[in-house]
Design an enzyme around this catalytic site. Structure first.
Site, PDB file in Angstrom:
ATOM      1  N   LYS A  81       0.839  -1.210   0.000  1.00  0.00           N
ATOM      2  CA  LYS A  81       0.000   0.000   0.000  1.00  0.00           C
ATOM      3  C   LYS A  81       0.872   1.257   0.000  1.00  0.00           C
ATOM      4  O   LYS A  81       0.553   2.234  -0.658  1.00  0.00           O
ATOM      5  CB  LYS A  81      -0.958  -0.026   1.207  1.00  0.00           C
ATOM      6  N   GLN A 129      -5.035  -1.841   9.126  1.00  0.00           N
ATOM      7  CA  GLN A 129      -4.866  -3.181   8.551  1.00  0.00           C
ATOM      8  C   GLN A 129      -5.448  -4.255   9.478  1.00  0.00           C
ATOM      9  O   GLN A 129      -5.116  -4.296  10.667  1.00  0.00           O
ATOM     10  CB  GLN A 129      -3.363  -3.434   8.298  1.00  0.00           C
ATOM     11  N   ASP A 176     -11.359   2.221   2.974  1.00  0.00           N
ATOM     12  CA  ASP A 176     -11.566   0.769   2.851  1.00  0.00           C
ATOM     13  C   ASP A 176     -13.047   0.459   2.635  1.00  0.00           C
ATOM     14  O   ASP A 176     -13.403  -0.648   2.233  1.00  0.00           O
ATOM     15  CB  ASP A 176     -11.110   0.071   4.148  1.00  0.00           C
TER      16      ASP A 176
END
Ligand code: NAP
Length: 279
Positions: free
Chosen positions: A49, A93, A116
């Site tokens: 990322k 995460q 997300d």
């Protein structure tokens, strides 16, 4: 022989477009990625990322917190990032270490920075067809279908898996595009029979070779979301790729299919967040 749906090439195209658009903004889009603990797979994802963010010309910040971090400390960091003007996207995460309530953490991220697409506000927006951030994996799959002119309209779509991050939003997006959608899960009876009805079959389970050729209708489009390791340690999906590519009309490979598109859509969501916040 099936057309290979090349997610890797499409992801490069998406990232180039994102970079170009980002260059036109008055300030770089900013993405903050939080990782807690030492999960090796999470470390690999977070590194990718960062690389993607840099490729897209974003401000990229990483917060690596120790395994013993408390929920309060983590949420306090998220609140700080929520208040930062130069941060447009915040990602924590998953999975988080035991003892931290993932739902509480996801809820703490401002819905405007939830790139997300996991906040219930964004999930709810998807359910009722309002604007919001789409979860990156199903969003990426819809982009693959569009790129290859595969229109779900009127098609029978079967999604195997009903997780909040893949299966459910995938089903909703296909439904939004006028597919006739069936969602399967671990309690589904006659799974093979249901799968054989699919014009578009999406496998998001996490079990090597669970989708065999006899479960696929000749000419179906097969999307393999899973990221498994076979006995040899090689990355593979849920689909028996060698056999299924002989009968499908189109198929995503693993690696090089859905995975790179998930990453690219995170960049796209961060750009969208920055564009919205900059008016
Ligand atoms: P998950 O939360 O573990 O969900 C798996 C789903 O599969 C559940 O709904 C489960 O049913 C269902 N299932 C389990 N065994 C089954 C069976 N025998 N028959 C039918 N359904 C069955 O996983 P996830 O987070 O959705 O991820 C799924 C896979 O996609 C994993 O391999 C993951 O690594 C991969 N993934 C890839 C990407 C990417 O970018 N490529 C992104 C996210 C996830 P129940 O609900 O009944 O338990």
């Amino acid at each position: 022989m099936a057309t290979i749906l090349d997610g890797k090439a499409l992801a490069e195209k998406v990232k180039q477009e994102v970079r170009k658009e980002a260059e036109g903004l008055s300030r770089k889009p900013g993405l903050a990625v939080i990782i807690v603990g030492n999960n090796p797979a999470s470390r690999v994802y977070v590194n990718s990322k960062r690389k993607d963010s840099e490729e897209c010309g974003f401000l990229s910040e990483e917060y690596a917190l120790p395994e013993e971090t408390t929920q309060e400390t983590l949420i306090a960091l998220i609140e700080k990032l929520n208040a930062r003007q130069d941060i447009d996207g915040i990602l924590c995460q998953l999975p988080l270490p035991k003892g931290i309530d993932e739902e509480a953490v996801l809820m703490a991220i401002s819905p405007e920075k939830d790139v997300d697409g996991f906040h219930p506000m964004n999930m709810g927006a998807l359910l009722v067809g309002k604007e919001g951030f789409l979860p990156c994996t199903p969003y990426g799959i819809m982009e693959i279908l569009q790129e290859y002119s595969i229109d779900p309209k009127g098609k029978r779509c079967v999604v195997i898996g009903r997780s909040n991050i893949v299966g459910k939003p995938m089903a909703l997006l296909l439904l939004q595009q006028h597919g006739t959608v069936t969602v399967c899960h671990s309690r589904t009876q006659n799974l093979a029979e249901v799968c054989r009805t699919a014009d578009i079959l999406v496998a998001a389970v996490g079990k090597v070779n669970m989708v065999t050729a006899d479960m696929v209708k000749p000419g179906a489009v097969v999307i393999d979301v899973a990221m498994n390791r076979n006995e040899a340690g090689k990355l593979c999906g849920d689909v028996d790729y060698t056999a299924v590519q002989e009968i499908a009309s189109a198929i995503t490979p693993v690696p090089g299919g859905v995975g790179p598109m998930t990453r690219a859509m995170l960049m796209k969501n961060t750009l969208l967040a920055a564009q919205k916040r900059q008016g």
